[in-house]
Write a protein that holds these residues in place. Structure first.
Motif, mmCIF file in Angstrom:
data_model
loop_
_atom_site.group_PDB
_atom_site.id
_atom_site.type_symbol
_atom_site.label_atom_id
_atom_site.label_comp_id
_atom_site.label_asym_id
_atom_site.label_seq_id
_atom_site.Cartn_x
_atom_site.Cartn_y
_atom_site.Cartn_z
ATOM 1 N N LEU A 127 0.822 -1.205 0.000
ATOM 2 C CA LEU A 127 0.000 0.000 0.000
ATOM 3 C C LEU A 127 0.857 1.257 0.000
ATOM 4 C CD1 LEU A 127 -2.776 -1.038 2.544
ATOM 5 C CD2 LEU A 127 -2.935 -0.975 0.039
ATOM 6 N N LEU A 128 0.360 2.266 -0.701
ATOM 7 C CA LEU A 128 1.063 3.526 -0.874
ATOM 8 C C LEU A 128 0.105 4.666 -0.550
ATOM 9 C CD1 LEU A 128 3.317 5.351 -2.120
ATOM 10 C CD2 LEU A 128 2.204 4.941 -4.322
ATOM 11 N N ARG A 129 0.473 5.515 0.415
ATOM 12 C CA ARG A 129 -0.346 6.686 0.735
ATOM 13 C C ARG A 129 0.094 7.821 -0.168
ATOM 14 N NH1 ARG A 129 -4.011 8.449 4.121
ATOM 15 N NH2 ARG A 129 -3.942 6.568 5.393
ATOM 16 N N TRP A 130 -0.852 8.339 -0.937
ATOM 17 C CA TRP A 130 -0.590 9.434 -1.871
ATOM 18 C C TRP A 130 -0.530 10.733 -1.101
ATOM 19 C CZ3 TRP A 130 0.541 8.079 -6.680
ATOM 20 C CH2 TRP A 130 0.614 9.066 -7.655
ATOM 21 N N SER A 131 0.504 11.509 -1.318
ATOM 22 C CA SER A 131 0.610 12.781 -0.618
ATOM 23 C C SER A 131 -0.384 13.765 -1.211
ATOM 24 C CB SER A 131 2.032 13.333 -0.727
ATOM 25 O OG SER A 131 2.351 13.566 -2.071
ATOM 26 N N GLY A 132 -0.775 14.711 -0.422
ATOM 27 C CA GLY A 132 -1.683 15.738 -0.899
ATOM 28 C C GLY A 132 -3.051 15.630 -0.280
ATOM 29 N N SER A 133 -3.959 16.386 -0.837
ATOM 30 C CA SER A 133 -5.323 16.492 -0.337
ATOM 31 C C SER A 133 -6.005 15.124 -0.296
ATOM 32 C CB SER A 133 -6.103 17.439 -1.240
ATOM 33 O OG SER A 133 -7.462 17.401 -0.943
ATOM 34 N N GLY A 134 -6.610 14.818 0.822
ATOM 35 C CA GLY A 134 -7.383 13.589 0.951
ATOM 36 C C GLY A 134 -6.606 12.387 1.437
ATOM 37 N N GLY A 135 -5.308 12.332 1.155
ATOM 38 C CA GLY A 135 -4.488 11.222 1.639
ATOM 39 C C GLY A 135 -4.952 9.856 1.177
ATOM 40 N N TRP A 136 -5.306 9.708 -0.108
ATOM 41 C CA TRP A 136 -5.748 8.424 -0.639
ATOM 42 C C TRP A 136 -4.672 7.352 -0.432
ATOM 43 C CZ3 TRP A 136 -10.338 7.341 -3.245
ATOM 44 C CH2 TRP A 136 -11.159 8.431 -3.500
ATOM 45 N N VAL A 137 -5.121 6.120 -0.255
ATOM 46 C CA VAL A 137 -4.218 4.975 -0.153
ATOM 47 C C VAL A 137 -4.493 4.071 -1.351
ATOM 48 C CG1 VAL A 137 -3.560 2.957 1.198
ATOM 49 C CG2 VAL A 137 -4.056 5.125 2.348
ATOM 50 N N PHE A 138 -3.421 3.686 -2.044
ATOM 51 C CA PHE A 138 -3.541 2.893 -3.258
ATOM 52 C C PHE A 138 -2.744 1.602 -3.161
ATOM 53 C CE2 PHE A 138 -4.064 7.282 -4.671
ATOM 54 C CZ PHE A 138 -5.191 7.196 -5.461
ATOM 55 N N ALA A 139 -3.205 0.607 -3.921
ATOM 56 C CA ALA A 139 -2.439 -0.607 -4.177
ATOM 57 C C ALA A 139 -1.981 -0.500 -5.633
ATOM 58 C CB ALA A 139 -3.292 -1.849 -3.979
ATOM 59 N N PRO A 140 -0.675 -0.391 -5.887
ATOM 60 C CA PRO A 140 -0.195 -0.352 -7.271
ATOM 61 C C PRO A 140 -0.542 -1.658 -7.987
ATOM 62 C CG PRO A 140 1.515 0.357 -5.750
ATOM 63 C CD PRO A 140 0.407 -0.226 -4.916
ATOM 64 N N VAL A 141 -0.969 -1.549 -9.236
ATOM 65 C CA VAL A 141 -1.374 -2.714 -10.026
ATOM 66 C C VAL A 141 -0.259 -3.036 -11.023
ATOM 67 C CG1 VAL A 141 -3.100 -3.639 -11.619
ATOM 68 C CG2 VAL A 141 -3.813 -2.086 -9.778
ATOM 69 N N PRO A 142 0.326 -4.222 -10.926
ATOM 70 C CA PRO A 142 1.378 -4.599 -11.882
ATOM 71 C C PRO A 142 0.827 -4.613 -13.313
ATOM 72 C CG PRO A 142 1.290 -6.154 -10.051
ATOM 73 C CD PRO A 142 0.075 -5.282 -9.942
ATOM 74 N N PRO A 143 1.660 -4.304 -14.304
ATOM 75 C CA PRO A 143 1.198 -4.271 -15.696
ATOM 76 C C PRO A 143 0.460 -5.536 -16.137
ATOM 77 C CG PRO A 143 3.392 -3.344 -15.555
ATOM 78 C CD PRO A 143 3.068 -3.909 -14.183
ATOM 79 N N ALA A 144 0.881 -6.699 -15.681
ATOM 80 C CA ALA A 144 0.235 -7.948 -16.094
ATOM 81 C C ALA A 144 -1.222 -8.043 -15.638
ATOM 82 C CB ALA A 144 1.016 -9.143 -15.550
ATOM 83 N N TYR A 145 -1.607 -7.272 -14.643
ATOM 84 C CA TYR A 145 -2.964 -7.319 -14.087
ATOM 85 C C TYR A 145 -3.776 -6.074 -14.440
ATOM 86 C CZ TYR A 145 -0.949 -11.082 -11.386
ATOM 87 O OH TYR A 145 -0.331 -12.243 -11.020
ATOM 88 N N ALA A 146 -3.155 -5.130 -15.121
ATOM 89 C CA ALA A 146 -3.793 -3.848 -15.434
ATOM 90 C C ALA A 146 -4.759 -3.985 -16.609
ATOM 91 C CB ALA A 146 -2.720 -2.817 -15.754
ATOM 92 N N PRO A 147 -5.763 -3.106 -16.654
ATOM 93 C CA PRO A 147 -6.682 -3.098 -17.809
ATOM 94 C C PRO A 147 -5.929 -2.749 -19.094
ATOM 95 C CG PRO A 147 -7.521 -1.724 -16.015
ATOM 96 C CD PRO A 147 -6.122 -2.116 -15.653
ATOM 97 N N ASP A 148 -6.505 -3.145 -20.212
ATOM 98 C CA ASP A 148 -5.899 -2.843 -21.502
ATOM 99 C C ASP A 148 -6.100 -1.380 -21.886
ATOM 100 O OD1 ASP A 148 -5.079 -5.496 -21.822
ATOM 101 O OD2 ASP A 148 -7.002 -6.051 -22.701
ATOM 102 N N THR A 149 -7.221 -0.803 -21.450
ATOM 103 C CA THR A 149 -7.533 0.581 -21.796
ATOM 104 C C THR A 149 -8.179 1.278 -20.607
ATOM 105 O OG1 THR A 149 -9.721 0.007 -22.626
ATOM 106 C CG2 THR A 149 -7.930 0.035 -24.234
ATOM 107 N N ALA A 150 -8.147 2.592 -20.672
ATOM 108 C CA ALA A 150 -8.789 3.414 -19.651
ATOM 109 C C ALA A 150 -9.973 4.140 -20.263
ATOM 110 C CB ALA A 150 -7.791 4.427 -19.088
ATOM 111 N N GLY A 151 -10.959 4.398 -19.420
ATOM 112 C CA GLY A 151 -12.113 5.161 -19.866
ATOM 113 C C GLY A 151 -11.955 6.614 -19.484
ATOM 114 N N ALA A 152 -13.067 7.229 -19.168
ATOM 115 C CA ALA A 152 -13.079 8.643 -18.793
ATOM 116 C C ALA A 152 -12.170 8.897 -17.600
ATOM 117 C CB ALA A 152 -14.504 9.068 -18.463
ATOM 118 N N PHE A 153 -11.440 9.983 -17.656
ATOM 119 C CA PHE A 153 -10.554 10.413 -16.564
ATOM 120 C C PHE A 153 -9.473 9.397 -16.240
ATOM 121 C CE2 PHE A 153 -14.754 12.312 -15.860
ATOM 122 C CZ PHE A 153 -14.429 13.650 -16.066
#
Length: 92
Positions: A11-37
């Motif tokens: 887990l990685l806490r993003w600095s800045g407003s809100g302090g979101w916490v993320f799990a980085p997704v390895p490329p092999a598990y990532a979506p092929d494309t992104a939608g809006a935003f």
């Protein structure tokens, strides 16, 4: 995206407003494309807790899964979690 197998993420806490916490997704598990935003709808499971969400694509950090406090169950920045994600065809 390989929906069958899970992966471990630190887990990685993003600095800045809100302090979101993320799990980085390895490329092999990532979506092929992104939608809006730069997001793609998924059904995610972290340490056995499942919810509908989206993974976000960041130009520098790659794909990120936001993990809310209710899902993390006390885990935070630097803790390791087990993650599975699969595309959510019910949302676009």
């Amino acid at each position: 995206m390989d929906a069958e197998a899970g992966f471990e993420a630190t887990l990685l806490r993003w600095s800045g407003s809100g302090g979101w916490v993320f799990a980085p997704v390895p490329p092999a598990y990532a979506p092929d494309t992104a939608g809006a935003f730069g997001r793609a709808p998924v059904v995610a499971t972290v340490d056995g807790r499942t919810w509908a969400t989206s993974v976000w694509r960041d130009r520098r950090a790659g794909w990120l899964l936001p993990v809310p406090a209710r899902i993390r169950a006390g885990k935070d920045d630097g803790d390791v979690v087990t993650v599975t994600i699969e595309p959510d065809p019910t949302r676009r």
